[in-house]
Design a protein around this motif. Structure first.
Motif, PDB file in Angstrom:
ATOM      1  N   ALA A 242       0.837  -1.202   0.000  1.00 13.17           N
ATOM      2  CA  ALA A 242       0.000   0.000   0.000  1.00 13.17           C
ATOM      3  C   ALA A 242       0.875   1.257   0.000  1.00 13.17           C
ATOM      4  N   GLU A 243       1.926   1.229   0.813  1.00 16.99           N
ATOM      5  CA  GLU A 243       2.837   2.380   0.872  1.00 16.99           C
ATOM      6  C   GLU A 243       3.591   2.558  -0.449  1.00 16.99           C
ATOM      7  N   LEU A 244       3.982   1.444  -1.029  1.00 16.23           N
ATOM      8  CA  LEU A 244       4.668   1.498  -2.315  1.00 16.23           C
ATOM      9  C   LEU A 244       3.739   2.097  -3.380  1.00 16.23           C
ATOM     10  N   GLY A 245       2.491   1.684  -3.362  1.00 19.81           N
ATOM     11  CA  GLY A 245       1.509   2.232  -4.297  1.00 19.81           C
ATOM     12  C   GLY A 245       1.338   3.735  -4.115  1.00 19.81           C
ATOM     13  N   GLU A 246       1.291   4.165  -2.852  1.00 18.15           N
ATOM     14  CA  GLU A 246       1.178   5.606  -2.570  1.00 18.15           C
ATOM     15  C   GLU A 246       2.403   6.357  -3.068  1.00 18.15           C
ATOM     16  N   LEU A 247       3.575   5.746  -2.887  1.00 16.09           N
ATOM     17  CA  LEU A 247       4.806   6.376  -3.371  1.00 16.09           C
ATOM     18  C   LEU A 247       4.745   6.575  -4.885  1.00 16.09           C
ATOM     19  N   PHE A 248       4.322   5.557  -5.620  1.00 12.70           N
ATOM     20  CA  PHE A 248       4.253   5.679  -7.081  1.00 12.70           C
ATOM     21  C   PHE A 248       3.247   6.766  -7.491  1.00 12.70           C
ATOM     22  N   ASP A 249       2.101   6.810  -6.821  1.00  7.30           N
ATOM     23  CA  ASP A 249       1.108   7.855  -7.134  1.00  7.30           C
ATOM     24  C   ASP A 249       1.694   9.243  -6.883  1.00  7.30           C
ATOM     25  N   HIS A 250       2.376   9.353  -5.748  1.00  6.15           N
ATOM     26  CA  HIS A 250       2.968  10.632  -5.373  1.00  6.15           C
ATOM     27  C   HIS A 250       4.030  11.056  -6.385  1.00  6.15           C
ATOM     28  N   LEU A 251       4.892  10.114  -6.789  1.00  2.00           N
ATOM     29  CA  LEU A 251       5.938  10.423  -7.769  1.00  2.00           C
ATOM     30  C   LEU A 251       5.326  10.834  -9.098  1.00  2.00           C
ATOM     31  N   ASP A 252       4.285  10.114  -9.478  1.00  5.88           N
ATOM     32  CA  ASP A 252       3.595  10.380 -10.727  1.00  5.88           C
ATOM     33  C   ASP A 252       3.129  11.840 -10.763  1.00  5.88           C
ATOM     34  N   GLU A 253       2.477  12.269  -9.711  1.00  6.11           N
ATOM     35  CA  GLU A 253       1.946  13.634  -9.645  1.00  6.11           C
ATOM     36  C   GLU A 253       3.058  14.674  -9.542  1.00  6.11           C
ATOM     37  N   THR A 254       4.020  14.409  -8.658  1.00  8.14           N
ATOM     38  CA  THR A 254       5.044  15.419  -8.383  1.00  8.14           C
ATOM     39  C   THR A 254       6.019  15.572  -9.544  1.00  8.14           C
ATOM     40  N   LEU A 255       6.381  14.450 -10.181  1.00  7.60           N
ATOM     41  CA  LEU A 255       7.317  14.540 -11.303  1.00  7.60           C
ATOM     42  C   LEU A 255       6.704  15.308 -12.463  1.00  7.60           C
ATOM     43  N   GLU A 256       5.403  15.175 -12.611  1.00  2.00           N
ATOM     44  CA  GLU A 256       4.722  15.889 -13.680  1.00  2.00           C
ATOM     45  C   GLU A 256       4.872  17.408 -13.496  1.00  2.00           C
ATOM     46  N   GLN A 257       4.821  17.837 -12.235  1.00  2.00           N
ATOM     47  CA  GLN A 257       4.922  19.269 -11.946  1.00  2.00           C
ATOM     48  C   GLN A 257       6.368  19.749 -11.861  1.00  2.00           C
TER      49      GLN A 257
ATOM     50  N   HIS B 162      17.383  14.099 -10.995  1.00  2.00           N
ATOM     51  CA  HIS B 162      18.342  12.989 -11.005  1.00  2.00           C
ATOM     52  C   HIS B 162      18.855  12.636  -9.624  1.00  2.00           C
ATOM     53  N   SER B 163      17.987  12.841  -8.637  1.00  2.00           N
ATOM     54  CA  SER B 163      18.243  12.332  -7.296  1.00  2.00           C
ATOM     55  C   SER B 163      16.917  11.739  -6.817  1.00  2.00           C
ATOM     56  N   PRO B 164      16.938  10.936  -5.755  1.00  2.00           N
ATOM     57  CA  PRO B 164      15.669  10.413  -5.227  1.00  2.00           C
ATOM     58  C   PRO B 164      15.037  11.373  -4.219  1.00  2.00           C
ATOM     59  N   ARG B 165      15.132  12.674  -4.492  1.00  2.00           N
ATOM     60  CA  ARG B 165      14.704  13.724  -3.564  1.00  2.00           C
ATOM     61  C   ARG B 165      13.225  13.596  -3.154  1.00  2.00           C
ATOM     62  N   ILE B 166      12.351  13.434  -4.142  1.00  2.00           N
ATOM     63  CA  ILE B 166      10.913  13.390  -3.864  1.00  2.00           C
ATOM     64  C   ILE B 166      10.576  12.123  -3.062  1.00  2.00           C
ATOM     65  N   THR B 167      11.211  11.025  -3.452  1.00  2.00           N
ATOM     66  CA  THR B 167      11.001   9.754  -2.750  1.00  2.00           C
ATOM     67  C   THR B 167      11.446   9.861  -1.295  1.00  2.00           C
ATOM     68  N   GLN B 168      12.612  10.440  -1.091  1.00  2.00           N
ATOM     69  CA  GLN B 168      13.169  10.566   0.251  1.00  2.00           C
ATOM     70  C   GLN B 168      12.249  11.393   1.158  1.00  2.00           C
ATOM     71  N   LEU B 169      11.742  12.495   0.596  1.00  2.00           N
ATOM     72  CA  LEU B 169      10.850  13.363   1.347  1.00  2.00           C
ATOM     73  C   LEU B 169       9.552  12.623   1.705  1.00  2.00           C
ATOM     74  N   PHE B 170       9.019  11.909   0.730  1.00  2.00           N
ATOM     75  CA  PHE B 170       7.790  11.145   0.945  1.00  2.00           C
ATOM     76  C   PHE B 170       7.986  10.110   2.054  1.00  2.00           C
ATOM     77  N   LEU B 171       9.103   9.400   2.009  1.00  2.00           N
ATOM     78  CA  LEU B 171       9.369   8.358   3.008  1.00  2.00           C
ATOM     79  C   LEU B 171       9.459   8.965   4.408  1.00  2.00           C
ATOM     80  N   SER B 172      10.148  10.088   4.519  1.00  2.00           N
ATOM     81  CA  SER B 172      10.277  10.753   5.825  1.00  2.00           C
ATOM     82  C   SER B 172       8.915  11.169   6.349  1.00  2.00           C
ATOM     83  N   GLN B 173       8.089  11.701   5.461  1.00  2.00           N
ATOM     84  CA  GLN B 173       6.758  12.145   5.879  1.00  2.00           C
ATOM     85  C   GLN B 173       5.892  10.974   6.341  1.00  2.00           C
TER      86      GLN B 173
END
Ligand SMILES: [Zn+2]
Length: 76
Positions: free
Chosen positions: A6-21, A26-37
């Motif tokens: 479920a968390e992995l699915g949320e991560l992919f959804d989040h990346l999908d939305e955030t990368l679009e914007q 070229h770093s895992p910045r968005i992923t890292q922030l999501f995981l911390s949150q």
């Protein structure tokens, strides 16, 4: 695996939305922030994502999501 499907699915959804914007820097910045949150440990999860070819946010979405898509669809 260091996080739930479920968390992995949320991560992919989040990346999908955030990368679009914001695009990938070229770093895992968005992923890292999501995981911390989410209270997940990036030191555990990021190496696991790298093993599957996900070295930055766009690669995590491109290379890692593919392998888990159907599994997530079945189980969440
Ligand atoms: Zn990238």
């Amino acid at each position: 695996m260091p996080l739930s499907l479920a968390e992995l699915g949320e991560l992919f959804d989040h990346l999908d939305e955030t990368l679009e914007q914001e695009g990938c820097d070229h770093s895992p910045r968005i992923t890292q922030l999501f995981l911390s949150q989410k209270g997940l440990d990036p030191d555990q999860v990021l190496p696991w994502l790298k093993e599957q070819g996900g070295y930055c946010d766009c690669e995590i979405l491109a290379n890692v999501e593919e392998g888990w898509e159907s599994e997530i669809g079945k189980n969440t």
